[in-house]
Design a protein around this motif. Sequence first.
Motif, PDB file in Angstrom:
ATOM      1  N   ASN A   3       0.822  -1.208   0.000  1.00  0.00           N
ATOM      2  CA  ASN A   3       0.000   0.000   0.000  1.00  0.00           C
ATOM      3  C   ASN A   3       0.861   1.265   0.000  1.00  0.00           C
ATOM      4  N   ASP A   4       1.882   1.285   0.848  1.00  0.00           N
ATOM      5  CA  ASP A   4       2.796   2.434   0.877  1.00  0.00           C
ATOM      6  C   ASP A   4       3.451   2.622  -0.484  1.00  0.00           C
ATOM      7  N   GLU A   5       3.884   1.501  -1.055  1.00  0.00           N
ATOM      8  CA  GLU A   5       4.543   1.567  -2.367  1.00  0.00           C
ATOM      9  C   GLU A   5       3.587   2.065  -3.449  1.00  0.00           C
ATOM     10  N   LEU A   6       2.314   1.672  -3.322  1.00  0.00           N
ATOM     11  CA  LEU A   6       1.331   2.108  -4.323  1.00  0.00           C
ATOM     12  C   LEU A   6       1.099   3.610  -4.251  1.00  0.00           C
ATOM     13  N   ALA A  43      -6.385   2.105  -1.525  1.00  0.00           N
ATOM     14  CA  ALA A  43      -5.525   2.702  -2.557  1.00  0.00           C
ATOM     15  C   ALA A  43      -6.198   2.646  -3.928  1.00  0.00           C
ATOM     16  N   ILE A  44      -7.171   1.757  -4.065  1.00  0.00           N
ATOM     17  CA  ILE A  44      -7.858   1.590  -5.342  1.00  0.00           C
ATOM     18  C   ILE A  44      -8.543   2.878  -5.798  1.00  0.00           C
ATOM     19  N   VAL A  45      -8.935   3.722  -4.834  1.00  0.00           N
ATOM     20  CA  VAL A  45      -9.626   4.959  -5.206  1.00  0.00           C
ATOM     21  C   VAL A  45      -8.684   5.875  -5.989  1.00  0.00           C
ATOM     22  N   GLY A  46      -7.453   6.022  -5.491  1.00  0.00           N
ATOM     23  CA  GLY A  46      -6.458   6.831  -6.194  1.00  0.00           C
ATOM     24  C   GLY A  46      -6.083   6.212  -7.529  1.00  0.00           C
ATOM     25  N   ILE A  47      -5.974   4.890  -7.555  1.00  0.00           N
ATOM     26  CA  ILE A  47      -5.646   4.199  -8.809  1.00  0.00           C
ATOM     27  C   ILE A  47      -6.761   4.425  -9.822  1.00  0.00           C
ATOM     28  N   GLY A  48      -7.989   4.279  -9.366  1.00  0.00           N
ATOM     29  CA  GLY A  48      -9.133   4.460 -10.258  1.00  0.00           C
ATOM     30  C   GLY A  48      -9.177   5.859 -10.851  1.00  0.00           C
TER      31      GLY A  48
END
Length: 293
Positions: free
Chosen positions: A28-31, A86-91
């Motif tokens: 998660n940190d890396e993402l 983290a999926i929200v930022g990725i999305g």
Amino acid sequence: RAKSEGRNGYVFHCAELDRAVRERVRVNDELQAALRNGELTLHYQPQVEVPSGRINGLEALVRWNHPRRGLLYPGAFIPIAETTGAIVGIGRFVLEEACRQIKRWQAEGIDPPRVAVNISAAQFKGAAPLDQQLRETLARYDVDPALIEIELTEFALLESTKANSDTIRRVRELGISVAIDDFGTGYSSLEYLRTYRVNRLKIPQQFMTEVAIESGDAAIVRAALVLARELGMDAIAEGVETPEQLAFLLSAGCRNVQGYYFSRPVAVEALRPLLDDGVIHRAPAAPETVRLA
Ligand code: C2E
Ligand code: MG
Ligand code: MG
Ligand code: MG
């Protein structure tokens, strides 16, 4: 080594659980860093109309150019990102990058086909309603809504509520196409079709494996195609790899396919000649190309 016997006979090792939790925190940190450092990138897989071979869509699929581990596929980080948020930022990145790419193509004189973007459950149910997120982003990048499709998995639609179906209706009213991804692999699919009026069904790869030998797969795919047609929806078959599968789909009246038979998901540079042609007639031999930033 501490361990406890689970009720179903599974054995949980505390050390392993601990490692799994730490691994999740680390990824998660890396993402978060990957998003800041521009390590995420999109590959695009053509969606092809048969038998003409015309490319009438592109599915945007996220990849992570990891500084140490190389090119990572979504299976290595999307499930973790879904549990950590983290999926929200990725999305958000994926939607914005798809918009930027559409504008880049247009600036280069290419008339891009519609781009399909996968939307996760968290994004669908996010703080701002999805239609608002989409309207705001498309306006900011000045992208024609007709050039965007969203793919929702049945997971995103788990509760078939009025609020969810209203969101989908408003997305469609913007002129954005809505597809159900991996149709028939989740829960109560038929219920969804009654509640949610979507533009098309994506018939998943797992039903393609044995279609060519008249197995249960063939019956399921034919039934899904009939269902789509009766409900006034389009259908597209995913994961088409062989000429036998393609022949079956053609005979079953399926006019849209996506799969390695035509093209793997490819980086923008590799997509260029395909977009210039506008048609694909056979599978290129090359594997998905890696581009390290
Ligand atoms: P999906 O949306 O069902 O995407 C199709 C997957 O099938 C892709 O895997 C694609 O590379 C693969 N595929 C396509 N044609 C073939 C074929 O002929 N044979 C085989 N064996 N596989 C084929 P990928 O890129 O690894 O993506 C896996 C999943 O990760 C996607 O499934 C989607 O659920 C998720 N995903 C990918 N990008 C995003 C994204 O931007 N956001 C979200 N939320 N999820 C994403
Ligand atoms: Mg998809
Ligand atoms: Mg799919
Ligand atoms: Mg999927």
